[in-house]
Write an enzyme that holds these catalytic residues in place. Structure first.
Site: not given
Ligand code: BG6
Length: 511
Positions: A68, A170, A199-200, A204, A238, A257, A262, A362
């Site tokens: 946008r 996600k 889901d990233h 990994k 984290e 989250d 994850h 966190k």
């Molecule tokens: C994301 C979350 O999916 O993953 C974040 O929304 C988080 O809150 C992040 O910080 C963590 O990813 P990674 O790859 O740094 O472990």
């Protein structure tokens, strides 16, 4: 792992800057919705530029950004160029062909412009028709974009054929009902085979290594069960706080989250049965079976076996940091959890009676993700108690990040005249074991989506099951006044989480 799309080329072990690969992105177009956003700038463009540097993008490849925010082609190209390596002429060519479309996702005109741009690019690139739509927008736009693509006829291959896929970021839904509604909505325009839910964590290298470790070795699988394993600990820690994402995080919290996606992904790879092959269907079927065996917690179990907490002010990496409630865009009376610890159980032959402890938070002391399998004690210890005080049960630790690797803890004799034993570590580190640099998670997943390999993406039934496990926790928190514990920023979480595991005579690992 799957059929190559039109024009995709199987390369015979091309060595591109030290990377051996057998495939590369086919000719075609990647359309990024949310192209002016943070994810595009921080992850997607650098991942594409890196694929280009490794010569894994076809010369007939282009990007179309849609968002946008008003931008023109030139400004978008400048942003793309900045993500690339100086002197990468391949990336320069990709950039020069790329386009930007400004438009509202609810407006049919946006999709009409996109169609024109794609038709033109198709002609220029040699009519491959391969299209990957990447939805890097806010989640509330996912269905709108899919509908817009459908209404413009962009959800299906054109007359010339080609593969058409849609990648969804996600979070996939906010709860079970919204995830199901989103799924139903997407299926009105796209078939399941076209939908790639990201889901990233699955991108990994070390998460994929859970499969390699388990199924490429004969020595682990025989002990990977209730007869030898006392319990499993999965930690996603984290050190960062919510940063500038307070608005988003207020509605999400740690359970949505991190745990629903994850943690559930890592857990399913750890618990699953061996698949018959590394093909997408085999892996996904086994992951689904594993998730189906996880016991859905009752409200009473949520009270006794799930801890939720929020960080207070404290110290993070030597810097004084504010409490969650003082973060920008956070309600000063917020009850959103920034930490979850839970004891889960699994009802199947392999895992019955083995507790799976998971925790995420966190503002913990460091960034660390790991899976630890803690083995049972030896049935009878022959060494004198005084000589074996420093001997702990064996543990196999899969370090997902950082310091990626695997370590095995076992007992060894301390050199000397006495028969003293203590535990030592045998360590494999990715950094020193391989010369190859691991591709970034997004790089791997973007390439997989463009090549059409769904193995590392989340199938519809997986998302559903992950919600089925997590949603009762959310409901129990809503329905009963489950206390929200506090923990100092920079600590390993609340005392209640320690009590959760200590009640069973166990301890959290202190990594
Ligand atoms: C994301 C979350 O999916 O993953 C974040 O929304 C988080 O809150 C992040 O910080 C963590 O990813 P990674 O790859 O740094 O472990």
């Amino acid at each position: 792992m799957s059929d190559l799309p039109a024009g995709a080329e199987a390369l015979p072990n091309v060595l591109a800057e030290g990377f051996e690969t057998t495939r590369r992105a086919p000719p075609g177009v990647l359309v990024v919705f949310g192209a002016s956003g943070d994810l595009t700038a921080r992850k997607l463009l650098p991942a594409l530029a890196s694929l280009s540097r490794r010569r894994l993008l076809d010369p007939a490849f282009a990007v179309v950004g849609v968002a946008r925010t008003p931008l023109d082609d030139e400004s978008f190209r400048e942003q793309m160029s900045a993500a690339g390596a100086p002197g990468d002429t391949g990336w320069g060519e990709t950039v020069s062909k790329s386009r930007y479309i400004t438009g509202d996702y609810a407006d049919a005109a946006t999709f009409a412009s996109l169609k024109d741009a794609l038709d033109k690019l198709d002609t220029d690139l040699g009519r491959t028709g391969n299209r990957t739509y990447y939805l890097a927008t806010v989640p509330s736009m996912f269905e709108k974009v899919a509908d817009g693509l459908g209404a413009a006829g962009l959800n299906r291959a054109g007359p010339g054929g080609g593969a058409v896929r849609i990648v969804i970021e996600k979070p996939f839904g906010h709860d079970l009902a919204s995830a199901r509604a989103l799924d139903a909505g997407l299926h009105c325009t796209f078939d399941e085979e076209q939908i790639y839910r990201i889901d990233h964590y699955m991108g990994k290298e070390t998460v994929q290594n859970v499969l390699a470790l388990r199924f490429a070795n004969a020595i682990f699988e025989p002990v990977w069960n209730r007869r030898y394993i006392d319990h499993v600990q999965i930690t996603v820690a984290e050190s960062l706080g919510v940063e500038k994402r307070g608005g988003f995080y207020e509605r999400a919290g740690a359970l949505r989250d991190i745990v629903q996606n994850h943690v559930m992904q890592v857990l399913s790879l750890t618990l699953m049965e061996p698949p018959s092959s590394i093909e997408a269907q085999g892996i996904r079927d086994e992951k689904v079976k594993a998730l189906r065996s996880v016991v859905v917690p009752t409200p009473a179990q949520v009270v006794s076996e799930v801890v939720r907490a929020q960080y207070d002010s404290g110290w993070s990496e030597g810097v004084s940091v504010p409490a969650y409630r003082q973060e920008p865009d956070v309600d000063p009376r917020s009850n959103t959890e920034t930490y979850v610890a839970a004891k889960l159980s699994v009802d199947n032959w392999r895992w019955a009676g083995v507790p799976i402890y998971v925790r995420t938070g966190k503002r913990l002391p460091k960034r660390l993700t790991e899976v630890a399998l803690q083995f049972q004690r030896v049935p009878h210890l022959v060494f004198a108690v005084a000589e074996s005080q420093e001997l702990r049960p064996n543990a196999l630790v899969l370090r997902i990040q950082p310091d990626e690797g695997v370590s095995l803890r076992f007992g060894a004799k301390v050199p000397g005249q006495a028969f003293q034993v203590r535990d030592v570590l045998m360590d494999m580190s990715y950094g020193s074991s391989f010369l190859e640099e691991a591709p970034e998670a997004y790089e791997r997943l973007l390439l997989d989506a463009m090549v059409g390999d769904p193995t590392l993406f989340i199938r519809s039934d997986e998302v559903d099951l992950a919600w089925q496990i997590c949603e009762p926790i959310l409901h129990a928190w809503q329905d009963r006044p489950v206390p929200l514990a506090g923990y100092a920023a920079g600590s390993w979480g609340p005392r209640q989480a320690d009590q959760l595991i200590q009640r069973d005579g166990r301890q959290w690992r202190a990594p």
